[in-house]
Design a protein around this motif. Structure first.
Motif, PDB file in Angstrom:
ATOM      1  N   GLY A   8       0.812  -1.199   0.000  1.00 32.83           N
ATOM      2  CA  GLY A   8       0.000   0.000   0.000  1.00 32.83           C
ATOM      3  C   GLY A   8       0.849   1.254   0.000  1.00 32.83           C
ATOM      4  N   GLY A   9       2.015   1.165  -0.630  1.00 30.98           N
ATOM      5  CA  GLY A   9       2.957   2.270  -0.621  1.00 30.98           C
ATOM      6  C   GLY A   9       2.518   3.455  -1.445  1.00 30.98           C
ATOM      7  N   GLY A  10       1.402   3.368  -2.122  1.00 32.40           N
ATOM      8  CA  GLY A  10       0.899   4.514  -2.869  1.00 32.40           C
ATOM      9  C   GLY A  10       1.735   4.868  -4.074  1.00 32.40           C
ATOM     10  N   GLY A  11       2.269   3.859  -4.747  1.00 30.53           N
ATOM     11  CA  GLY A  11       3.080   4.124  -5.912  1.00 30.53           C
ATOM     12  C   GLY A  11       2.280   4.695  -7.072  1.00 30.53           C
ATOM     13  N   GLY A  12       0.954   4.528  -7.055  1.00 32.32           N
ATOM     14  CA  GLY A  12       0.116   5.115  -8.077  1.00 32.32           C
ATOM     15  C   GLY A  12       0.200   4.427  -9.421  1.00 32.32           C
ATOM     16  N   GLY A  13       0.865   3.291  -9.537  1.00 28.05           N
ATOM     17  CA  GLY A  13       0.996   2.605 -10.811  1.00 28.05           C
ATOM     18  C   GLY A  13      -0.122   1.610 -11.024  1.00 28.05           C
ATOM     19  N   GLU A  14      -0.128   1.022 -12.181  1.00 22.74           N
ATOM     20  CA  GLU A  14      -1.101  -0.008 -12.487  1.00 22.74           C
ATOM     21  C   GLU A  14      -0.430  -1.363 -12.459  1.00 22.74           C
ATOM     22  N   VAL A  15      -1.204  -2.350 -12.040  1.00 22.08           N
ATOM     23  CA  VAL A  15      -0.708  -3.719 -12.072  1.00 22.08           C
ATOM     24  C   VAL A  15      -1.499  -4.437 -13.153  1.00 22.08           C
ATOM     25  N   ARG A  16      -0.807  -5.027 -14.096  1.00 21.36           N
ATOM     26  CA  ARG A  16      -1.458  -5.740 -15.200  1.00 21.36           C
ATOM     27  C   ARG A  16      -1.328  -7.236 -14.957  1.00 21.36           C
ATOM     28  N   LEU A  17      -2.387  -7.915 -15.189  1.00 16.52           N
ATOM     29  CA  LEU A  17      -2.384  -9.360 -15.057  1.00 16.52           C
ATOM     30  C   LEU A  17      -2.016  -9.975 -16.390  1.00 16.52           C
ATOM     31  N   PRO A  18      -1.428 -11.174 -16.380  1.00 18.39           N
ATOM     32  CA  PRO A  18      -1.087 -11.822 -17.646  1.00 18.39           C
ATOM     33  C   PRO A  18      -2.321 -11.947 -18.539  1.00 18.39           C
ATOM     34  N   GLY A  19      -2.083 -11.714 -19.813  1.00 23.30           N
ATOM     35  CA  GLY A  19      -3.170 -11.828 -20.772  1.00 23.30           C
ATOM     36  C   GLY A  19      -3.864 -10.514 -21.054  1.00 23.30           C
ATOM     37  N   GLN A  20      -3.635  -9.507 -20.216  1.00 22.82           N
ATOM     38  CA  GLN A  20      -4.250  -8.212 -20.488  1.00 22.82           C
ATOM     39  C   GLN A  20      -3.417  -7.465 -21.517  1.00 22.82           C
ATOM     40  N   ASP A  21      -4.084  -6.758 -22.397  1.00 20.12           N
ATOM     41  CA  ASP A  21      -3.388  -5.975 -23.417  1.00 20.12           C
ATOM     42  C   ASP A  21      -2.804  -4.717 -22.808  1.00 20.12           C
ATOM     43  N   GLU A  22      -1.666  -4.366 -23.317  1.00 19.98           N
ATOM     44  CA  GLU A  22      -1.036  -3.112 -22.901  1.00 19.98           C
ATOM     45  C   GLU A  22      -1.682  -1.971 -23.663  1.00 19.98           C
ATOM     46  N   PRO A  23      -1.850  -0.817 -23.034  1.00 19.47           N
ATOM     47  CA  PRO A  23      -2.384   0.318 -23.785  1.00 19.47           C
ATOM     48  C   PRO A  23      -1.341   0.814 -24.788  1.00 19.47           C
ATOM     49  N   ASP A  24      -1.823   1.451 -25.854  1.00 12.89           N
ATOM     50  CA  ASP A  24      -0.929   1.965 -26.892  1.00 12.89           C
ATOM     51  C   ASP A  24       0.101   2.942 -26.329  1.00 12.89           C
ATOM     52  N   SER A  25      -0.244   3.653 -25.277  1.00 14.57           N
ATOM     53  CA  SER A  25       0.673   4.642 -24.700  1.00 14.57           C
ATOM     54  C   SER A  25       1.958   3.992 -24.169  1.00 14.57           C
ATOM     55  N   THR A  26       1.909   2.706 -23.882  1.00 19.74           N
ATOM     56  CA  THR A  26       3.104   2.003 -23.407  1.00 19.74           C
ATOM     57  C   THR A  26       4.188   1.998 -24.472  1.00 19.74           C
ATOM     58  N   TYR A  27       3.782   1.975 -25.731  1.00 16.01           N
ATOM     59  CA  TYR A  27       4.729   1.846 -26.828  1.00 16.01           C
ATOM     60  C   TYR A  27       5.034   3.172 -27.533  1.00 16.01           C
ATOM     61  N   GLU A  28       4.517   4.272 -27.006  1.00 18.80           N
ATOM     62  CA  GLU A  28       4.789   5.567 -27.618  1.00 18.80           C
ATOM     63  C   GLU A  28       6.241   5.965 -27.359  1.00 18.80           C
ATOM     64  N   PHE A  29       6.832   6.558 -28.362  1.00 18.37           N
ATOM     65  CA  PHE A  29       8.212   7.027 -28.279  1.00 18.37           C
ATOM     66  C   PHE A  29       8.144   8.539 -28.119  1.00 18.37           C
ATOM     67  N   THR A  30       8.424   9.008 -26.907  1.00 18.31           N
ATOM     68  CA  THR A  30       8.290  10.432 -26.611  1.00 18.31           C
ATOM     69  C   THR A  30       9.526  11.201 -27.060  1.00 18.31           C
ATOM     70  N   SER A  31       9.421  12.516 -27.052  1.00 16.77           N
ATOM     71  CA  SER A  31      10.569  13.353 -27.401  1.00 16.77           C
ATOM     72  C   SER A  31      11.701  13.146 -26.395  1.00 16.77           C
ATOM     73  N   ARG A  32      11.352  12.872 -25.160  1.00 14.49           N
ATOM     74  CA  ARG A  32      12.376  12.609 -24.135  1.00 14.49           C
ATOM     75  C   ARG A  32      13.118  11.308 -24.451  1.00 14.49           C
ATOM     76  N   ASP A  33      12.367  10.279 -24.866  1.00 18.08           N
ATOM     77  CA  ASP A  33      12.990   9.012 -25.259  1.00 18.08           C
ATOM     78  C   ASP A  33      13.926   9.221 -26.442  1.00 18.08           C
ATOM     79  N   LEU A  34      13.485  10.025 -27.402  1.00 11.47           N
ATOM     80  CA  LEU A  34      14.297  10.308 -28.574  1.00 11.47           C
ATOM     81  C   LEU A  34      15.580  11.039 -28.171  1.00 11.47           C
ATOM     82  N   LEU A  35      15.459  12.033 -27.307  1.00  9.47           N
ATOM     83  CA  LEU A  35      16.630  12.779 -26.845  1.00  9.47           C
ATOM     84  C   LEU A  35      17.616  11.859 -26.133  1.00  9.47           C
ATOM     85  N   GLN A  36      17.118  10.985 -25.266  1.00  9.94           N
ATOM     86  CA  GLN A  36      17.997  10.050 -24.562  1.00  9.94           C
ATOM     87  C   GLN A  36      18.695   9.099 -25.536  1.00  9.94           C
TER      88      GLN A  36
END
Length: 183
Positions: A8-36
């Motif tokens: 209950g540490g309040g990390g604010g993240g989501e936990v996905r169970l096996p078999g659930q689809d990832e949202p498209d936002s997981t695979y987005e390549f941001t400008s920050r990713d590009l810069l890195q």
């Protein structure tokens, strides 16, 4: 399921169970990713294609950019205790030496002569456009590397006096060499 996990540490993240689809936002390549990615590629390119000073290699290993900003370059030039001078050979290879900024130009000639094999042809060193001294460096004229604009960093071109086409065969085999990046 929302929440921070078991504790209950309040990390604010989501936990996905096996078999659930990832949202498209997981695979987005941001400008920050590009810069890195671009910074990582630039560091790798610099590490593998350039002759670096010991300080620059340490900065690169630490993940810093060893290239000085224009402002820091001006500060370095004012109080440069040493000079890293690269000598470009006619075949595109570079030699690099480290000198005191107030050393005479003759030290650069001695350095180059010591990296060449015995019996190598006579040579001249000529400054490049960015230096304050224009033309052939005459070791008998005096002048310091700093006064020629070769501190903290500088490049000079080597020219064979006999206008022959000499390649790496005139450089001692124990001298580290690296081809000049054509870009």
């Amino acid at each position: 399921r929302e929440g921070g996990g078991r504790g209950g540490g309040g990390g604010g993240g989501e936990v996905r169970l096996p078999g659930q689809d990832e949202p498209d936002s997981t695979y987005e390549f941001t400008s920050r990713d590009l810069l890195q990615a671009m910074q990582a590629n630039a560091r790798e390119l610099k590490r593998t294609t350039q002759l670096l000073t010991r300080r620059d290699r340490a900065a690169l290993a630490a993940g810093d950019d060893p290239s000085p900003s224009p402002d820091s370059r001006e500060e370095e030039e004012e109080a440069a205790p040493e000079a890293a001078v690269r000598v470009r050979l006619p075949d595109g290879c570079m030699l690099q030496g480290r000198f005191g900024a107030e050393e005479a130009a003759s030290a650069l000639h001695v350095f180059v002569a010591e990296t060449l094999q015995e019996g190598a042809p006579a040579f001249d060193l000529k400054t490049t456009v960015g230096s304050t001294h224009r033309g052939v460096i005459d070791p008998s004229q005096g002048g310091t590397l700093n006064s020629m604009g070769l501190a903290p960093r500088g490049i000079v071109n080597l020219r064979w006096r006999d206008d022959g086409r000499h390649g790496k065969d005139v450089v001692r085999l124990d001298t580290p060499q690296q081809p000049l990046d054509p870009n």
